[in-house]
Design an enzyme around this catalytic site. Structure first.
Site, PDB file in Angstrom:
ATOM      1  N   ARG A   1       0.845  -1.205   0.000  1.00  0.00           N
ATOM      2  CA  ARG A   1       0.000   0.000   0.000  1.00  0.00           C
ATOM      3  C   ARG A   1       0.880   1.254   0.000  1.00  0.00           C
ATOM      4  NH1 ARG A   1      -5.554  -0.993   1.379  1.00  0.00           N
ATOM      5  NH2 ARG A   1      -5.777  -3.128   2.043  1.00  0.00           N
TER       6      ARG A   1
ATOM      7  N   ASP B   1     -18.981   3.185   0.657  1.00  0.00           N
ATOM      8  CA  ASP B   1     -19.004   2.196   1.750  1.00  0.00           C
ATOM      9  C   ASP B   1     -20.409   2.107   2.352  1.00  0.00           C
ATOM     10  OD1 ASP B   1     -16.293   1.726   1.355  1.00  0.00           O
ATOM     11  OD2 ASP B   1     -15.690   3.290   2.761  1.00  0.00           O
TER      12      ASP B   1
ATOM     13  N   ARG C   1     -22.686   0.203   0.043  1.00  0.00           N
ATOM     14  CA  ARG C   1     -22.467  -1.252   0.138  1.00  0.00           C
ATOM     15  C   ARG C   1     -23.169  -1.817   1.362  1.00  0.00           C
ATOM     16  NH1 ARG C   1     -16.196  -0.928  -1.961  1.00  0.00           N
ATOM     17  NH2 ARG C   1     -16.723  -1.274  -4.150  1.00  0.00           N
TER      18      ARG C   1
ATOM     19  N   HIS D   1     -11.021   4.982   4.374  1.00  0.00           N
ATOM     20  CA  HIS D   1     -11.475   4.042   3.355  1.00  0.00           C
ATOM     21  C   HIS D   1     -10.541   2.842   3.387  1.00  0.00           C
ATOM     22  CE1 HIS D   1     -13.400   2.565  -0.140  1.00  0.00           C
ATOM     23  NE2 HIS D   1     -12.376   2.745  -0.943  1.00  0.00           N
TER      24      HIS D   1
HETATM   25  O1  TXD Z   1     -14.006   4.486  -2.966  1.00  0.00           O
HETATM   26  C1  TXD Z   1     -13.083   4.871  -3.652  1.00  0.00           C
HETATM   27  N1  TXD Z   1     -12.487   6.031  -3.397  1.00  0.00           N
HETATM   28  C2  TXD Z   1     -12.609   4.066  -4.809  1.00  0.00           C
HETATM   29  C3  TXD Z   1     -11.304   4.360  -5.312  1.00  0.00           C
HETATM   30  C4  TXD Z   1     -13.483   3.213  -5.524  1.00  0.00           C
HETATM   31  C5  TXD Z   1     -13.090   2.655  -6.710  1.00  0.00           C
HETATM   32  C6  TXD Z   1     -11.794   2.939  -7.322  1.00  0.00           C
HETATM   33  N2  TXD Z   1     -10.865   3.562  -6.432  1.00  0.00           N
HETATM   34  C7  TXD Z   1      -9.626   4.073  -6.986  1.00  0.00           C
HETATM   35  O2  TXD Z   1      -9.894   5.009  -8.028  1.00  0.00           O
HETATM   36  C8  TXD Z   1      -8.745   3.018  -7.628  1.00  0.00           C
HETATM   37  O3  TXD Z   1      -8.012   2.309  -6.647  1.00  0.00           O
HETATM   38  C9  TXD Z   1      -7.861   3.900  -8.492  1.00  0.00           C
HETATM   39  O4  TXD Z   1      -6.846   4.488  -7.673  1.00  0.00           O
HETATM   40  C10 TXD Z   1      -8.801   5.020  -8.959  1.00  0.00           C
HETATM   41  C11 TXD Z   1      -9.322   4.843 -10.379  1.00  0.00           C
HETATM   42  O5  TXD Z   1      -9.908   3.572 -10.504  1.00  0.00           O
HETATM   43  P1  TXD Z   1     -10.220   2.980 -11.973  1.00  0.00           P
HETATM   44  O6  TXD Z   1     -10.855   1.656 -11.763  1.00  0.00           O
HETATM   45  O7  TXD Z   1     -10.899   3.993 -12.793  1.00  0.00           O
HETATM   46  O8  TXD Z   1      -8.731   2.778 -12.528  1.00  0.00           O
HETATM   47  P2  TXD Z   1      -8.272   2.657 -14.044  1.00  0.00           P
HETATM   48  O9  TXD Z   1      -9.356   2.049 -14.878  1.00  0.00           O
HETATM   49  O10 TXD Z   1      -6.929   1.991 -13.999  1.00  0.00           O
HETATM   50  O11 TXD Z   1      -8.115   4.169 -14.539  1.00  0.00           O
HETATM   51  C12 TXD Z   1      -7.127   5.023 -14.087  1.00  0.00           C
HETATM   52  C13 TXD Z   1      -6.839   6.003 -15.213  1.00  0.00           C
HETATM   53  C14 TXD Z   1      -6.221   5.363 -16.462  1.00  0.00           C
HETATM   54  O12 TXD Z   1      -6.999   5.676 -17.614  1.00  0.00           O
HETATM   55  C15 TXD Z   1      -4.826   6.009 -16.553  1.00  0.00           C
HETATM   56  O13 TXD Z   1      -4.367   6.193 -17.881  1.00  0.00           O
HETATM   57  C16 TXD Z   1      -5.099   7.345 -15.865  1.00  0.00           C
HETATM   58  O14 TXD Z   1      -5.921   6.990 -14.763  1.00  0.00           O
HETATM   59  N3  TXD Z   1      -3.899   8.023 -15.417  1.00  0.00           N
HETATM   60  C17 TXD Z   1      -3.754   9.372 -15.532  1.00  0.00           C
HETATM   61  N4  TXD Z   1      -4.592  10.304 -15.993  1.00  0.00           N
HETATM   62  C18 TXD Z   1      -4.144  11.584 -15.983  1.00  0.00           C
HETATM   63  N5  TXD Z   1      -2.931  11.942 -15.500  1.00  0.00           N
HETATM   64  C19 TXD Z   1      -2.088  11.023 -14.996  1.00  0.00           C
HETATM   65  N6  TXD Z   1      -0.888  11.401 -14.532  1.00  0.00           N
HETATM   66  C20 TXD Z   1      -2.483   9.676 -15.000  1.00  0.00           C
HETATM   67  N7  TXD Z   1      -1.886   8.519 -14.601  1.00  0.00           N
HETATM   68  C21 TXD Z   1      -2.769   7.523 -14.864  1.00  0.00           C
END
Ligand code: TXD
Length: 323
Positions: free
Chosen positions: A98, A158, A161, A185
């Site tokens: 983490r 949360d 859920r 979280h």
């Molecule tokens: O309850 C909560 N807060 C959460 C959090 C619930 C669900 C998801 N949770 C977290 O959200 C998860 O652990 C991830 O840290 C984020 C996004 O989840 P997601 O499922 O959307 O992840 P993806 O599909 O991998 O998308 C991340 C995108 C991807 O398109 C990358 O290209 C982009 O982020 N990315 C960026 N965009 C802009 N700028 C930068 N620097 C960048 N780096 C990666």
């Protein structure tokens, strides 16, 4: 709390979603199809946000809305956003702790915040990227905004859920259940059965303690249960719904009471830490923090949850200092 005037001048408002992955793209769809805002979808990957935006635009005639969806890799296109949602980041890979994830996503969230704030200097940030409480802290510090304009999304998810599992257990409509989950979280989140009700009746009067404990345990592991089933990727339908309801309450000044990750300054006996508590969300962001009357055990659980976040604050400060 000092409140600055709303940035929301005229309809339609503008929401930037940074990160066009699973959560970001689902959120863009929900925002547009609910007619809430024009959406700017931004990602580092070239072509992906542009392609998704075009796809969403082509659904407008069928879904009967006129919101604009722009896909881009350029922050200039995000100018004057009323709300910026950060979903950018990497998921945890096998062998990654983490802490490793915290540093990798911390750098991403820091960079995103610094770029977004230049073009929307009085925006409201909602952070979604994990680890949530720490990433929200980074955005607050890097943006220089007042605390009521920076918040994290986790408690709504949360609670949703917990609400779902209670509804399934009792065989009643999910809409009749109001659930409350506080804290960070993660494994130390604090579901509150006393404040979880079925049309006003606390579930402590409707279920035995063992059943409630099982539902709490399933809620705590709610994200992991979905990851295990999906094998790649994590939940995004409920996370995007949860974020959308926060954006909606802000843009429409609905003043919903929602559990939101915020910077506590003495409430609940906690200070200088980001943790989830019920907040009133309106057009100025977090309009106020609600202090529930907690039992000693509930208060202790909330403090333990906050302590786990606080233990990482040195590393967050070091990251901010090195930027
Ligand atoms: O309850 C909560 N807060 C959460 C959090 C619930 C669900 C998801 N949770 C977290 O959200 C998860 O652990 C991830 O840290 C984020 C996004 O989840 P997601 O499922 O959307 O992840 P993806 O599909 O991998 O998308 C991340 C995108 C991807 O398109 C990358 O290209 C982009 O982020 N990315 C960026 N965009 C802009 N700028 C930068 N620097 C960048 N780096 C990666």
């Amino acid at each position: 709390m000092a409140l600055t005037p709303s940035t929301i001048a005229c309809f339609p408002p503008r929401v930037t979603v940074v990160g066009s992955g699973n959560v970001g793209s689902a959120l863009a769809q929900r925002l547009a199809e609910k007619n809430l805002a024009d959406v700017v979808l931004l990602d580092v990957v070239e072509g992906r946000p542009q392609g998704l935006a075009l796809d969403l635009m082509q659904a407008r005639g069928i879904e009967r809305h006129d919101r604009q969806i722009i896909g881009t890799n350029d922050y200039a296109d995000t100018a004057n956003s009323d709300v910026v949602v950060i979903t950018a980041g990497l998921p945890r890979k096998p062998g990654m702790s983490r802490d490793d994830l915290m540093l990798i996503n911390g750098k991403i969230v820091l960079e995103v915040t610094k770029q977004a704030i230049v073009h929307s200097p009085n925006t409201i940030f909602i952070v979604v990227t994990n680890p949530l409480d720490q990433m929200t802290h980074i955005t607050w510090k890097a943006s220089g905004l007042p605390v009521h304009q920076v918040m994290g999304m986790a408690g709504v998810l949360d609670s949703a859920r917990f609400q779902t599992f209670v509804a399934m257990e009792l065989g009643v409509s999910t809409s009749d259940i109001s659930a409350t989950v506080l804290g960070s979280h993660g494994d130390l989140m604090v579901p509150l059965p006393r404040y979880t009700t079925v049309n006003g009746i606390s579930i402590t009067e409707l279920m035995d303690a063992d059943t409630i404990e099982q539902l709490i345990d399933r809620t705590r592991k709610g994200g992991a249960e979905i990851v295990d089933l999906m094998k790649t990727g994590s939940a995004f339908y409920a996370p995007s719904s949860s974020t959308c309801v926060m954006v909606e309450s802000i843009l429409l000044n609905k003043c919903r009471i929602l559990p939101v990750t915020t910077y506590l300054q003495g409430q609940y006996g906690l200070r200088d830490v980001f943790v989830g508590v019920p907040c009133r969300l309106g057009c100025q962001g977090i309009e106020s923090v609600l202090e529930l009357d907690l039992t000693e055990a509930e208060q202790l659980a909330l403090h333990q949850s906050a302590e786990a976040v606080r233990q990482t604050s040195d590393r967050i400060e070091a990251l901010l200092a090195s930027s």
